[in-house]
Design a protein around this motif. Structure first.
Motif, PDB file in Angstrom:
ATOM      1  N   ASP A   1      39.210  36.488  39.046  1.00  0.00           N
ATOM      2  CA  ASP A   1      38.870  36.895  37.653  1.00  0.00           C
ATOM      3  C   ASP A   1      37.596  37.868  37.807  1.00  0.00           C
ATOM      4  OD1 ASP A   1      38.232  37.931  35.132  1.00  0.00           O
ATOM      5  OD2 ASP A   1      38.546  35.649  34.192  1.00  0.00           O
ATOM      6  N   GLN A   2      37.628  39.085  37.764  1.00  0.00           N
ATOM      7  CA  GLN A   2      36.398  39.956  38.317  1.00  0.00           C
ATOM      8  C   GLN A   2      35.253  39.902  36.780  1.00  0.00           C
ATOM      9  OE1 GLN A   2      37.937  43.746  38.929  1.00  0.00           O
ATOM     10  NE2 GLN A   2      38.636  43.514  40.931  1.00  0.00           N
ATOM     11  N   LYS A   3      35.798  39.325  35.927  1.00  0.00           N
ATOM     12  CA  LYS A   3      34.850  39.245  34.840  1.00  0.00           C
ATOM     13  C   LYS A   3      33.609  38.188  35.094  1.00  0.00           C
ATOM     14  CE  LYS A   3      37.973  40.226  30.944  1.00  0.00           C
ATOM     15  NZ  LYS A   3      38.980  39.768  30.062  1.00  0.00           N
ATOM     16  N   LEU A   4      34.053  37.243  36.257  1.00  0.00           N
ATOM     17  CA  LEU A   4      33.013  36.227  36.667  1.00  0.00           C
ATOM     18  C   LEU A   4      31.913  36.947  37.320  1.00  0.00           C
ATOM     19  CD1 LEU A   4      34.855  33.300  38.366  1.00  0.00           C
ATOM     20  CD2 LEU A   4      33.546  33.351  35.970  1.00  0.00           C
ATOM     21  N   ILE A   5      32.073  38.289  37.646  1.00  0.00           N
ATOM     22  CA  ILE A   5      31.102  39.155  38.156  1.00  0.00           C
ATOM     23  C   ILE A   5      30.801  38.515  39.767  1.00  0.00           C
ATOM     24  CG2 ILE A   5      28.706  40.224  38.201  1.00  0.00           C
ATOM     25  CD1 ILE A   5      28.853  39.624  35.027  1.00  0.00           C
ATOM     26  N   SER A   6      30.414  37.409  39.833  1.00  0.00           N
ATOM     27  CA  SER A   6      30.076  36.763  41.299  1.00  0.00           C
ATOM     28  C   SER A   6      30.245  35.439  41.103  1.00  0.00           C
ATOM     29  CB  SER A   6      28.674  37.098  41.638  1.00  0.00           C
ATOM     30  OG  SER A   6      27.668  36.293  40.958  1.00  0.00           O
ATOM     31  N   GLY A   7      30.511  34.736  42.125  1.00  0.00           N
ATOM     32  CA  GLY A   7      30.533  32.972  42.020  1.00  0.00           C
ATOM     33  C   GLY A   7      31.918  32.582  42.146  1.00  0.00           C
ATOM     34  N   ILE A   8      31.735  31.149  41.560  1.00  0.00           N
ATOM     35  CA  ILE A   8      33.259  30.316  41.477  1.00  0.00           C
ATOM     36  C   ILE A   8      32.987  29.566  40.124  1.00  0.00           C
ATOM     37  CG2 ILE A   8      32.264  28.611  42.583  1.00  0.00           C
ATOM     38  CD1 ILE A   8      34.882  28.654  44.397  1.00  0.00           C
ATOM     39  N   ARG A   9      34.195  29.073  39.839  1.00  0.00           N
ATOM     40  CA  ARG A   9      34.479  28.214  38.666  1.00  0.00           C
ATOM     41  C   ARG A   9      35.589  27.193  39.178  1.00  0.00           C
ATOM     42  NH1 ARG A   9      36.828  30.989  34.114  1.00  0.00           N
ATOM     43  NH2 ARG A   9      34.676  31.821  33.568  1.00  0.00           N
ATOM     44  N   LEU A  10      35.212  25.677  39.101  1.00  0.00           N
ATOM     45  CA  LEU A  10      36.312  24.744  39.518  1.00  0.00           C
ATOM     46  C   LEU A  10      36.590  24.013  38.094  1.00  0.00           C
ATOM     47  CD1 LEU A  10      34.757  23.123  42.506  1.00  0.00           C
ATOM     48  CD2 LEU A  10      36.769  24.993  42.238  1.00  0.00           C
ATOM     49  N   GLN A  11      37.924  23.937  37.910  1.00  0.00           N
ATOM     50  CA  GLN A  11      38.054  23.108  36.499  1.00  0.00           C
ATOM     51  C   GLN A  11      39.391  22.177  36.654  1.00  0.00           C
ATOM     52  OE1 GLN A  11      38.334  25.809  33.264  1.00  0.00           O
ATOM     53  NE2 GLN A  11      38.637  24.191  31.807  1.00  0.00           N
ATOM     54  N   SER A  12      39.408  20.916  36.223  1.00  0.00           N
ATOM     55  CA  SER A  12      40.554  20.092  36.305  1.00  0.00           C
ATOM     56  C   SER A  12      40.288  19.402  34.791  1.00  0.00           C
ATOM     57  CB  SER A  12      40.441  19.344  37.331  1.00  0.00           C
ATOM     58  OG  SER A  12      39.370  18.216  37.061  1.00  0.00           O
ATOM     59  N   GLU A  13      41.101  18.419  34.792  1.00  0.00           N
ATOM     60  CA  GLU A  13      40.944  17.627  33.591  1.00  0.00           C
ATOM     61  C   GLU A  13      39.840  16.794  33.310  1.00  0.00           C
ATOM     62  OE1 GLU A  13      43.695  18.088  35.429  1.00  0.00           O
ATOM     63  OE2 GLU A  13      45.615  18.402  34.255  1.00  0.00           O
ATOM     64  N   SER A  14      39.282  16.519  34.456  1.00  0.00           N
ATOM     65  CA  SER A  14      38.253  15.734  34.219  1.00  0.00           C
ATOM     66  C   SER A  14      36.873  16.193  34.849  1.00  0.00           C
ATOM     67  CB  SER A  14      38.606  14.219  34.831  1.00  0.00           C
ATOM     68  OG  SER A  14      38.606  14.262  36.164  1.00  0.00           O
ATOM     69  N   PHE A  15      36.776  17.516  35.370  1.00  0.00           N
ATOM     70  CA  PHE A  15      35.728  17.967  36.227  1.00  0.00           C
ATOM     71  C   PHE A  15      35.684  19.422  35.782  1.00  0.00           C
ATOM     72  CE2 PHE A  15      34.242  20.029  39.964  1.00  0.00           C
ATOM     73  CZ  PHE A  15      33.099  19.250  40.437  1.00  0.00           C
ATOM     74  N   TYR A  16      34.397  19.767  35.453  1.00  0.00           N
ATOM     75  CA  TYR A  16      33.975  21.375  35.360  1.00  0.00           C
ATOM     76  C   TYR A  16      32.696  21.615  36.150  1.00  0.00           C
ATOM     77  CZ  TYR A  16      33.241  25.735  32.967  1.00  0.00           C
ATOM     78  OH  TYR A  16      33.231  27.204  32.800  1.00  0.00           O
ATOM     79  N   TYR A  17      32.659  22.859  36.877  1.00  0.00           N
ATOM     80  CA  TYR A  17      31.708  23.180  37.725  1.00  0.00           C
ATOM     81  C   TYR A  17      31.773  24.757  37.789  1.00  0.00           C
ATOM     82  CZ  TYR A  17      28.654  24.112  41.652  1.00  0.00           C
ATOM     83  OH  TYR A  17      27.617  24.667  42.711  1.00  0.00           O
ATOM     84  N   GLU A  18      30.715  25.528  37.409  1.00  0.00           N
ATOM     85  CA  GLU A  18      30.599  26.982  37.298  1.00  0.00           C
ATOM     86  C   GLU A  18      29.208  27.527  38.027  1.00  0.00           C
ATOM     87  OE1 GLU A  18      31.018  30.841  34.612  1.00  0.00           O
ATOM     88  OE2 GLU A  18      31.666  28.832  33.623  1.00  0.00           O
ATOM     89  N   VAL A  19      29.353  28.049  38.887  1.00  0.00           N
ATOM     90  CA  VAL A  19      27.986  29.018  39.371  1.00  0.00           C
ATOM     91  C   VAL A  19      28.761  30.455  39.375  1.00  0.00           C
ATOM     92  CG1 VAL A  19      26.636  29.393  41.039  1.00  0.00           C
ATOM     93  CG2 VAL A  19      27.139  27.147  40.828  1.00  0.00           C
TER      94      VAL A  19
END
Length: 130
Positions: free
Chosen positions: A89-107
């Motif tokens: 998803d180029q809308k992130l511009i740069s970086g990464i996002r991890l997502q599950s039912e019990s976890f969320y991390y975004e840089v």
């Protein structure tokens, strides 16, 4: 088509990554990566339910990068996975996002800009300060 041929084709489809393009986003289901990860993990009984992990990045990741990310996620959370999905998803511009039912991390660049916008809306710049 014979039953064996149909079965072979369905097995091939179920173990390969499929990609879907939607509004500038490329979504892939990483069935082969999931299979490899599950084979490497010790078969430990856990009371946690298996989760679906979505890895979103601004640019395509290599298979090695995906495996490193998933292994780090498993190390941190101790959960089992039933599905791995990658999204470009180029809308992130740069970086990464991890997502599950019990976890969320975004840089990501998108998150940084969102936080900056929120900060500026709460703390308007006054001309006298400049």
């Amino acid at each position: 088509m014979t039953d064996n041929r149909m079965r072979e084709e369905s097995e091939t489809i179920s173990t390969t990554s499929t990609a879907v393009e939607n509004e500038g986003r490329k979504v892939s289901y990483e069935d082969e990566l999931l299979k490899n990860i599950n084979q490497q993990l010790p078969q430990q009984a856990t009371n946690k339910a298996a989760e679906s992990l979505t890895i979103t990045s601004a640019f395509p990741l290599t298979n090695e990068d995906k495996a490193k990310i998933v292994n780090k996620y498993l190390e941190k959370t101790g959960t089992r996975l039933r599905q791995i999905k990658t999204v470009v998803d180029q809308k992130l511009i740069s970086g990464i996002r991890l997502q599950s039912e019990s976890f969320y991390y975004e840089v990501s660049g998108q998150k940084t800009l969102r936080e900056l916008k929120d900060y500026l809306s709460r703390n308007p710049i006054i001309e006298e300060e400049l």
